[in-house]
Design an enzyme around this catalytic site. Structure first.
Site, PDB file in Angstrom:
ATOM      1  CD  GLU A 144      -3.069  -0.738   0.099  1.00  0.00           C
ATOM      2  OE1 GLU A 144      -2.954   0.375  -0.550  1.00  0.00           O
ATOM      3  OE2 GLU A 144      -3.726  -1.648  -0.438  1.00  0.00           O
TER       4      GLU A 144
ATOM      5  CE1 TYR B 138      -6.973   2.908  -0.547  1.00  0.00           C
ATOM      6  CE2 TYR B 138      -4.532   3.262  -0.242  1.00  0.00           C
ATOM      7  CZ  TYR B 138      -5.636   2.524  -0.650  1.00  0.00           C
ATOM      8  OH  TYR B 138      -5.372   1.438  -1.233  1.00  0.00           O
TER       9      TYR B 138
ATOM     10  CG  ASP C 288      -8.047   3.992  -4.414  1.00  0.00           C
ATOM     11  OD1 ASP C 288      -9.257   4.008  -4.415  1.00  0.00           O
ATOM     12  OD2 ASP C 288      -7.324   3.289  -5.248  1.00  0.00           O
TER      13      ASP C 288
END
Length: 362
Positions: free
Chosen positions: A45, A128, A146
DNA sequence: CATCCGTGGGG
DNA sequence: TCCCCAAGGAT
């Protein structure tokens, strides 16, 4: 609105069944039935922030081979982490990644927090990423909003509000759709949908699991979403870069300050970068006095907020040459171990090419 | 809220 | 060539 044009409500179940058939296989993504590794999910991520899957994949594989666990990453020297990240960009991510690994080891016993709130306190983890890791790694009912999700939601509900102001509203829509079961798959499905079907241009609405409930599709305005404010372009900056080769082939390099542009990365000495830089006086900015030769073709590079044009100057130094304060000579064999950002790879390559002795006639 | 912070690929 | 942008975060 007449009965004929009233649209059905979007259902998570339709997205999930689409995901079960079309989910992408990704190195950091657990297979159906497998449980995800929070460390891999988190690292991926961070790498994927503002970065394409294509660019991330090889970095991710190398990174996992080099730092297989949070503990291994936490224990690694920062130069090694920066070197592993070199070329990926947004280098504060790498510094925060390292800091986060240390925090997980020192403050959380080597295990990632399994809630959004807990994750949110760690360096480099914002709204996020906290939602994404909570949902994907721990199957928590969290929203991971996102760019993909913003696009999908603004189209699905024809949200006119401009980003980034519309984010809270988008988040509410996601939470409304969020299923009690499989929230992790839902988060990934939403992103897969945005990446493969609900694309910025030429979205494949015909095969979208949410084609019927999508308001923008009904109106034919898909590509006008999401609404955004235009950002202004920066002025080109100019400067000089100095490639100094010692007689044994070593190159003069230094490390940039830890914060700011290319923070903590390696570079060859350069002048300041300014819109009004005067090349004629470039030798004044050189790290040492030498016979500097200016190359005709400058190195061009585009950062997010400004274009850069560096003119490369090359020179040779004697075998006993000393590196100025704060700089070092790195042998050509170890040059690839330096954490050079892409810009500096271009500069060094241009410099070495110019310094290469001409081929001797047969 | 606006700005800073990389890079490479696609239309 | 140019412009947009890709799983954002920190300040």
């Amino acid at each position: 609105m007449t009965l004929a044009t009233r649209q059905p409500a979007a259902k998570a179940a339709d997205l999930l069944s689409w995901y079960d058939r079309h989910r992408r296989a990704l190195p950091w993504r657990a297979l159906p039935g497998e449980s995800p590794d929070p460390y891999r999910v988190w690292a991926s991520e961070i790498m994927l922030q503002q970065t394409t899957i294509t660019a991330v994949k090889p970095y991710f594989e190398r990174f996992m081979a080099r730092f297989p666990t949070v503990g291994a990453l936490a224990a690694a020297p920062s130069e090694e982490v920066m070197q592993a990240w070199a070329g990926l960009g947004y280098y504060s991510r790498a510094r925060n990644l390292h800091a986060c690994a240390k925090a997980v080891v020192e403050q959380h016993g080597g295990r990632f927090p399994d809630t959004e709130e807990g994750l949110r306190t760690l360096p480099g983890i914002g709204a996020y990423t906290a939602g994404a890791v909570a949902a994907i790694a721990f199957d928590r009912p969290a929203a991971a909003v996102d760019g993909n999700v913003e696009r999908v939601m603004t189209r699905l509900f024809a949200i006119e509000a401009v980003l980034p102001g519309a984010k809270p509203l988008i988040r509410e829509h996601v939470l409304t759709l969020l299923p009690a079961a499989r929230p992790g798959d839902f988060a990934q499905a939403l992103m897969d949908l945005g990446a493969t079907i609900c694309t910025p241009r030429n979205p494949a609405c015909g095969i979208c699991p949410w084609r019927d409930p999508c308001v923008a599709r009904l109106e034919g305005t898909q590509e006008t979403y999401p609404r955004k404010t235009a950002k202004k372009a920066g002025f080109t900056r100019y400067g000089a870069a100095f490639v100094l080769m010692r007689e044994d082939g070593a190159i003069l390099v230094r490390t940039r300050p830890a914060k700011g542009l290319l923070g903590g990365m390696a570079e060859v000495p350069t002048s300041d970068w300014r819109p009004d830089y005067e090349l004629d006086g470039a030798a004044q900015d050189a790290p040492v006095v030498a016979r500097w030769r200016r190359l005709d073709v400058p190195v061009r590079h585009v950062f997010t907020h400004f274009p850069l044009e560096l003119t490369v100057l090359v020179a040779r130094a004697g075998e006993k040459a000393q590196a100025p304060q704060g700089m070092r000579f790195t042998s050509q064999g170890r040059l690839r171990e330096e954490p050079f950002p892409s810009l500096m790879l271009k500069v060094v390559e241009a410099g070495l090419e110019a310094l290469r002795p001409p081929p001797s006639p047969p």
